[in-house]
Design an enzyme around this catalytic site. Structure first.
Site, PDB file in Angstrom:
ATOM      1  N   LYS A 178       0.877  -1.271   0.101  1.00 17.49           N
ATOM      2  CA  LYS A 178      -0.108  -0.117   0.151  1.00 17.49           C
ATOM      3  C   LYS A 178       0.878   1.186  -0.039  1.00 17.49           C
ATOM      4  CE  LYS A 178      -1.503   3.003   2.320  1.00 17.49           C
ATOM      5  NZ  LYS A 178      -1.556   4.057   1.303  1.00 17.49           N
ATOM      6  N   GLY A 238       7.033   5.238   7.848  1.00 22.33           N
ATOM      7  CA  GLY A 238       6.348   6.377   7.879  1.00 22.33           C
ATOM      8  C   GLY A 238       6.671   7.157   9.080  1.00 22.33           C
ATOM      9  N   SER A 239       5.471   7.880   9.433  1.00 19.96           N
ATOM     10  CA  SER A 239       5.641   8.798  10.607  1.00 19.96           C
ATOM     11  C   SER A 239       5.555   7.865  11.999  1.00 19.96           C
ATOM     12  CB  SER A 239       4.577   9.775  10.551  1.00 19.96           C
ATOM     13  OG  SER A 239       3.246   9.303  10.702  1.00 19.96           O
ATOM     14  N   THR A 240       6.123   8.434  13.042  1.00 21.03           N
ATOM     15  CA  THR A 240       5.957   7.745  14.301  1.00 21.03           C
ATOM     16  C   THR A 240       4.723   7.731  14.733  1.00 21.03           C
ATOM     17  OG1 THR A 240       8.393   8.413  14.737  1.00 21.03           O
ATOM     18  CG2 THR A 240       7.101   7.891  16.680  1.00 21.03           C
ATOM     19  N   GLY A 262       2.887   4.846  13.215  1.00 19.13           N
ATOM     20  CA  GLY A 262       3.682   3.443  13.306  1.00 19.13           C
ATOM     21  C   GLY A 262       3.365   3.009  14.670  1.00 19.13           C
ATOM     22  N   GLU A 285      10.055   1.544  10.342  1.00 19.55           N
ATOM     23  CA  GLU A 285      10.850   2.570  10.031  1.00 19.55           C
ATOM     24  C   GLU A 285      10.206   4.075  10.284  1.00 19.55           C
ATOM     25  OE1 GLU A 285      14.072   2.187   9.329  1.00 19.55           O
ATOM     26  OE2 GLU A 285      14.062   0.039   8.785  1.00 19.55           O
ATOM     27  N   CYS A 289      14.023  10.739   5.870  1.00 18.29           N
ATOM     28  CA  CYS A 289      13.958  10.456   7.036  1.00 18.29           C
ATOM     29  C   CYS A 289      15.255  10.484   7.905  1.00 18.29           C
ATOM     30  CB  CYS A 289      13.217   9.113   7.346  1.00 18.29           C
ATOM     31  SG  CYS A 289      14.303   7.745   6.429  1.00 18.29           S
ATOM     32  N   GLU A 341      10.248  16.404  13.860  1.00 11.71           N
ATOM     33  CA  GLU A 341      10.626  16.345  12.671  1.00 11.71           C
ATOM     34  C   GLU A 341       9.597  17.511  11.791  1.00 11.71           C
ATOM     35  OE1 GLU A 341       9.458  12.676  10.571  1.00 11.71           O
ATOM     36  OE2 GLU A 341      11.350  12.493  10.024  1.00 11.71           O
TER      37      GLU A 341
END
Ligand code: NAD
Length: 480
Positions: free
Chosen positions: A176, A229-231, A234, A251, A285, A383
């Protein structure tokens, strides 16, 4: 140019079951590139069913491993053959420069496929020292159905970081891609079929992350989620995946320290600082978004940074050194962070605003450098994921390490120095998954990549990634 317009499920090009579509937008001029299927839960389920069937009944997991390697190698060759087309799709979709897409990313996709093709027949278990009458051994087996959920900053490259090792180990997949950057993933899946990948082994579903991503995370027939992707997303995935005890690798984001000592080769370090933050418009990242500079050279470095940053004039990604940020949402978010930096009292020494091109269209932002940043400011802690650098002074080595590690993240770090001992002390003490010495933003298929702390867990690339896509089975055999 032909644009992909269908999802790939069970080897077929299909529209969304609900018939919905959405437009893919070119961030360079805000024009519509093409329409793509807006997949939903039914489409995610169909893709999982296809991948499950290909795993449970198909021959991909059980064929001679060298044959899997040959298919991946053929796919690498097709990616090379279609390099210009794939690169153009990537540039149109997310605004990365033609040079980065065509000379770096798509060729790297092919190299990574080749690298893991070589592992297909080298994923082994061990025969363990055993007493008479007993044989103990381990076997490495594919996990099953892997759902890969990927971000928009390196669309095909980061998908390949997952696809290549997962397929080499005999898994089947549902990919995806991020909603705004699905073109290359769809084209890649077509090429995979052409390379001889059996139907259902790699399925691609496009549309909303919250809808499709979540359906994949909750699906009992998905054995593993490989997420980049983003924390925030995640963490949600990890929580939801717990309900079905899925394997998960994450990641996530970063706020990586790039540290320049007074004894560094300054010319090289400044160049590293620039590519560290402005490569791919800072949508990296591992971007070196916190530049730590020793106080004795601080004023000189700030002056030179301001001059160098001003030369990264954003523009049409087919020719400029820096393209637009990838979407309107990202444009608004980065400009908002720039205002926050100003409000927090950081000194803006370069950029600090949107960049306007002649057409008045496109999501361009001036490369921005903030000096006199305190590491406690939000622009140093969070970030931004755009072309915004926070420059922070430090006094000595202990101070530099303390500031470098004072972050929730731990993805990457770099040090610029001529002192070998200092460099190696830094490598040991910094809490980051990747450390560069007198370099920045360098990657190799053989070198594992992944995070400490809030930057996630699990490693991609290198031999280490094979652990993420296999189960280790132990066998105890009584020999009678
Ligand atoms: P994102 O978290 O918004 O989206 C990533 C993917 O998750 C997309 O495919 C999205 O559609 C999907 N998604 C969104 N909501 C979901 C949900 N509720 N459930 C399941 N899936 C969902 O991130 P992004 O904006 O696409 O990418 C930028 C982020 O990715 C940054 O934080 C960046 O640091 C990180 N990143 C990390 C690495 C790494 O290797 N560590 C590499 C690149 C990007």
């Amino acid at each position: 140019m032909n644009f992909p317009s269908s999802m790939i499920i069970g080897g077929e090009a299909v529209a969304a079951v609900g018939g919905g579509t959405y437009e893919s937008i070119n961030p360079a001029d805000e024009s519509v590139i093409c329409s793509l299927p807006a997949g939903g839960v039914e489409d995610a389920n169909a893709a999982v069913t296809a991948a499950r069937k290909a795993f449970d009944e198909g021959d991909w997991p059980t064929m001679a491993p060298s044959r899997r390697g040959r298919v991946l190698r053929k796919l690498a060759d097709l990616v090379r053959k279609h390099r210009d087309e794939l690169a153009q799709l990537e540039t149109l979709d997310v605004g990365k420069t033609a040079f980065d897409s065509g000379k770096i990313e798509i060729p790297t996709v092919a190299n990574i496929l080749d690298y893991y093709a070589g592992f297909a027949d080298k994923v082994t278990g061990d025969t363990l020292p055993s007493e008479a009458g007993v044989l103990r051994m381990t076997l490495r087996e594919p996990i099953g159905v892997v759902a890969a959920i990927t971000p928009w900053n390196f669309p095909l490259l980061l998908a390949t970081w997952k696809i290549a090792p997962a397929l080499a180990c005999g898994n089947t997949m549902v990919l995806k891609p991020a909603k705004i950057s699905s073109l290359t993933s769809l084209r890649f899946a077509e090429l995979a079929l052409e390379a001889g990948l059996p139907a259902g082994v790699l399925n691609v579903v496009t549309g909303s992350g919250a809808v499709i991503g979540e359906a994949l995370v909750n699906h009992p027939d998905v054995d593993k989620i490989a997420f980049t992707g983003s924390t925030a997303v995640g963490i949600g995935i990890q929580q939801k995946a717990a309900g079905t005890t899925k394997r998960v690798t994450l990641e996530l984001g970063g706020k990586s320290p790039n540290v320049i000592f007074e004894d560094a080769d300054l010319k090289q370090a400044l160049r590293g600082a620039m590519t560290g933050i402005f490569y791919n418009k800072g949508e990296v990242c591992a971007a070196g978004s916190r530049l730590l500079v020793q106080r004795s050279i601080y004023d000189d470095v700030c002056e030179q940074l301001a001059t160098m940053a001003a030369k990264f004039v954003p523009g049409d990604p087919s020719s400029a050194r820096m393209g637009p940020v990838a979407s309107k949402a990202q444009y608004d978010s980065v400009l908002n962070w720039i205002e926050k930096g100003k409000a927090e009292g950081a000194r803006c020494i370069s950029g600090g605003e949107a960049h306007h091109v002649e057409s008045g269209k496109g999501y361009y932002i001036q490369p921005t450098v903030f000096a006199d940043v305190d590491n406690a400011m939000s622009i140093a802690q969070e970030e931004i994921f755009g072309p915004v650098l926070a420059v922070i002074p430090f006094d000595d080595e202990a101070d530099a390490i303390a500031i470098a590690n004072d972050s929730p993240y731990g993805l990457a770090a770099a040090i610029w120095t001529r002192d070998v001992g200092r460099a190696l002390r830094f490598v040991r003490k910094v809490k980051a998954g990747t450390v560069w010495v007198n370099a920045y933003n360098l990657y190799d298929p053989s070198l594992p990549f992944g995070g400490y702390k809030a930057s996630g867990f699990g490693r991609e690339l290198g031999e280490a990634a094979l652990d993420s896509y296999t189960e280790l089975k132990s066998a105890w055999i009584n020999l009678g």
